[in-house]
Design an enzyme around this catalytic site. Structure first.
Site, mmCIF file in Angstrom:
data_model
loop_
_atom_site.group_PDB
_atom_site.id
_atom_site.type_symbol
_atom_site.label_atom_id
_atom_site.label_comp_id
_atom_site.label_asym_id
_atom_site.label_seq_id
_atom_site.Cartn_x
_atom_site.Cartn_y
_atom_site.Cartn_z
ATOM 1 C CG ASP A 13 -1.748 -1.244 1.345
ATOM 2 O OD1 ASP A 13 -2.235 -1.720 0.313
ATOM 3 O OD2 ASP A 13 -1.864 -1.774 2.467
ATOM 4 C CE LYS A 16 3.352 -2.352 -4.439
ATOM 5 N NZ LYS A 16 2.898 -2.097 -3.064
ATOM 6 N N GLY A 40 -3.987 -4.132 -4.379
ATOM 7 C CA GLY A 40 -4.927 -3.084 -4.780
ATOM 8 C C GLY A 40 -4.131 -1.863 -5.180
ATOM 9 C CG HIS A 41 -1.228 -1.862 -7.502
ATOM 10 N ND1 HIS A 41 -0.345 -2.557 -8.296
ATOM 11 C CD2 HIS A 41 -0.917 -2.205 -6.233
ATOM 12 C CE1 HIS A 41 0.451 -3.290 -7.527
ATOM 13 N NE2 HIS A 41 0.115 -3.103 -6.271
ATOM 14 C CD GLN A 222 0.718 -8.750 -2.580
ATOM 15 O OE1 GLN A 222 1.484 -9.361 -3.288
ATOM 16 N NE2 GLN A 222 -0.519 -8.504 -2.923
HETATM 17 P P1 IMP Z 1 -2.771 -12.799 1.677
HETATM 18 O O1 IMP Z 1 -1.803 -12.238 0.688
HETATM 19 O O2 IMP Z 1 -4.197 -12.514 1.327
HETATM 20 O O3 IMP Z 1 -2.503 -14.237 1.990
HETATM 21 O O4 IMP Z 1 -2.552 -12.013 3.073
HETATM 22 C C1 IMP Z 1 -1.370 -12.160 3.850
HETATM 23 C C2 IMP Z 1 -0.982 -10.856 4.496
HETATM 24 O O5 IMP Z 1 -0.553 -9.923 3.494
HETATM 25 C C3 IMP Z 1 -2.120 -10.151 5.236
HETATM 26 O O6 IMP Z 1 -1.568 -9.469 6.350
HETATM 27 C C4 IMP Z 1 -2.635 -9.133 4.236
HETATM 28 O O7 IMP Z 1 -3.264 -8.031 4.863
HETATM 29 C C5 IMP Z 1 -1.329 -8.727 3.572
HETATM 30 N N1 IMP Z 1 -1.503 -8.246 2.200
HETATM 31 C C6 IMP Z 1 -1.717 -8.983 1.090
HETATM 32 N N2 IMP Z 1 -1.793 -8.214 0.014
HETATM 33 C C7 IMP Z 1 -1.596 -6.952 0.433
HETATM 34 C C8 IMP Z 1 -1.511 -5.700 -0.236
HETATM 35 O O8 IMP Z 1 -1.608 -5.589 -1.459
HETATM 36 N N3 IMP Z 1 -1.284 -4.615 0.559
HETATM 37 C C9 IMP Z 1 -1.122 -4.710 1.894
HETATM 38 N N4 IMP Z 1 -1.172 -5.854 2.563
HETATM 39 C C10 IMP Z 1 -1.408 -6.958 1.834
#
Ligand code: IMP
Length: 429
Positions: A13, A16, A40-41, A222
């Protein structure tokens, strides 16, 4: 060569999407290399806001070939919905290519993500419930189904039959009813028919483009501290957001990368559970959350907010081999008052001289802060570094010095125009 990796230098977040969008004006390829629709971009162009979860943010430029790389986990339904939404607003988008090596996220992955989280009780990871972890688990266990298999009807039918039998056993262990093969097969055949025209082996094209000196951007999702190996395991995602992931997820080698830009906020946020030393659970944290509208693009969850952690950022710079920093959301800190930045970690009164790798090692660790004067007022109109309040300039210089990484770009608002390129030489190498 003119290759650039855009990587999240914190916990995701970091804005990017905006940076990829701005820099894609000069790119021929923009390649997502990891993750799926957990990302989420957000890209704001004039009156239009685009929220990309799977499509590379560079797709808004017609000259761009936007690639979903082999390292990704793709939910076909979300991909098609996102594509339809984007084309409805911008019919002239770039050329989309989906790597056959990317893995498919199925409904059983999403179900298992939710069931496993429930079973963890208080030790939840706080996943986005998009099925990303179970999809990558299948990849590692060699039970995954790739996009290239999904678009081949005979192969797909056989693979889905094999895999679903195992998944249904797993679902029954959680007390969940079995999924119906015919229903799933019919649903995914329809997706396959729509996605097939975009599926193409693209690795060689990317390798050739790199050799021809064409501008190729690798778009991270991420962030560094959510990386499966380099993040705060187990509170991580299941893929490789770090810059090395660009090689794994697309088929280029480490020496093909010219430049790596690490995008980081002027403060820190994190969604989901896990260590966050500089977290602010007080009024200032709430103020940052409100001023920055820090709520998840994918899940809408409030993000945890805190001071900028420079110890983490310096580690991130080293892990990713950063050429430069992209410091975003500097405007959000306006009016917060004096700013603190973490410049050391202490445990039992001693300064840590290493980065803790296991989550239990974070227990009892406390940040040591330095206080820097803040700034106030609307700074979104600034277009040159010198237009920023002196205290904001000093803040940027402090970050550069501590992290041993120059600031290449500053972002002071969501719009494309609210961007200062300080070091063009660091962008394409
Ligand atoms: P998952 O990727 O859904 O398995 O989530 C694993 C961890 O990564 C959790 O803490 C999510 O909140 C975090 N996470 C996954 N994708 C994002 C992102 O795009 N931005 C921020 N946190 C993320």
């Amino acid at each position: 060569m003119a290759t650039l990796v855009i990587v999240g230098a914190q916990w995701g977040d970091e804005a990017k999407g905006k940076i990829v969008d701005v820099l894609s004006a000069d790119a021929l390829y923009v390649v997502r290399y990891s993750g799926g629709n957990n990302a989420g971009h957000t890209v704001i162009v004039g009156e239009d806001t685009f929220k990309f979860h799977l499509l590379p943010a560079g797709i808004l430029y017609p000259q761009v070939t936007a690639v979903l790389g082999g390292g990704m986990a793709i939910c076909p339904k979300s991909l098609l919905e996102e594509l339809d939404r984007t084309i409805a607003k911008r019919p002239e988008i770039g050329n989309l290519v989906v790597s056959p090596a990317a893995h498919v996220v199925f409904p059983y992955h999403r179900l298992l993500d939710q069931l496993e989280e429930e079973a963890r009780g208080l030790n939840k990871i706080g996943t986005t419930s998009r099925g990303i972890g179970p999809c990558y688990t299948d990849k590692v266990q060699r039970n995954g189904i790739r996009i290239g298999e999904m678009v081949e009807p005979i192969v797909f039918e056989r693979r889905l039959r094999e895999v679903l039998a195992v998944k249904n056993q797993l679902l029954s262990m959680f007390g969940h009813p079995a999924l119906d093969f015919d229903e799933l097969h019919t649903e995914f055949q329809a997706y396959a028919d729509r996605i097939r025209p975009y599926v193409r082996n693209i690795e060689t094209d990317i390798q050739n483009a790199v050799r021809k000196g064409e501008r190729v951007m690798f778009e991270g999702a991420q962030g560094t501290f959510l990386d499966l190996d380099h993040g705060t395991y187990p509170y991580v995602t299941s893929s490789h957001p770090v810059s090395a992931g660009a090689c794994l997820g697309t088929g280029i080698g480490p020496r093909d990368i010219n430049s790596v830009l690490g995008v980081c906020k002027a403060y820190t946020t994190r969604v989901g559970s896990g260590p966050f030393l500089s977290e602010l659970t007080n009024e200032i944290g709430n103020q940052i959350r409100e001023q920055g509208q820090e709520f998840g693009t994918t899940t809408g969850r409030p993000r945890r907010c805190g001071w900028l952690d420079l110890v983490a950022l310096r580690h991130s710079s080293r892990v990713n081999s950063l050429s430069g920093l992209v410091l975003t959301r500097i405007d959000v800190l306006s009016g917060v008052g004096d700013l603190q930045v973490a410049t050391a970690y202490k445990k039992d009164g001693n300064v840590l001289d290493h980065w803790p790798s296991c989550v239990h090692e974070w227990e009892g660790v406390e940040p040591v802060y330095e206080t820097l004067p803040g700034w106030s007022g609307d700074i979104r109109g600034a277009r040159k570094f010198e237009d920023l309040p002196q205290t904001a300039q000093n803040y940027v210089r402090f970050v550069e010095k501590f992290t041993e990484t120059p600031a290449a770009i500053l972002s002071i608002g969501p719009d494309r125009a609210e961007t200062m390129i300080l070091r063009p030489d660091l962008i394409w190498g």
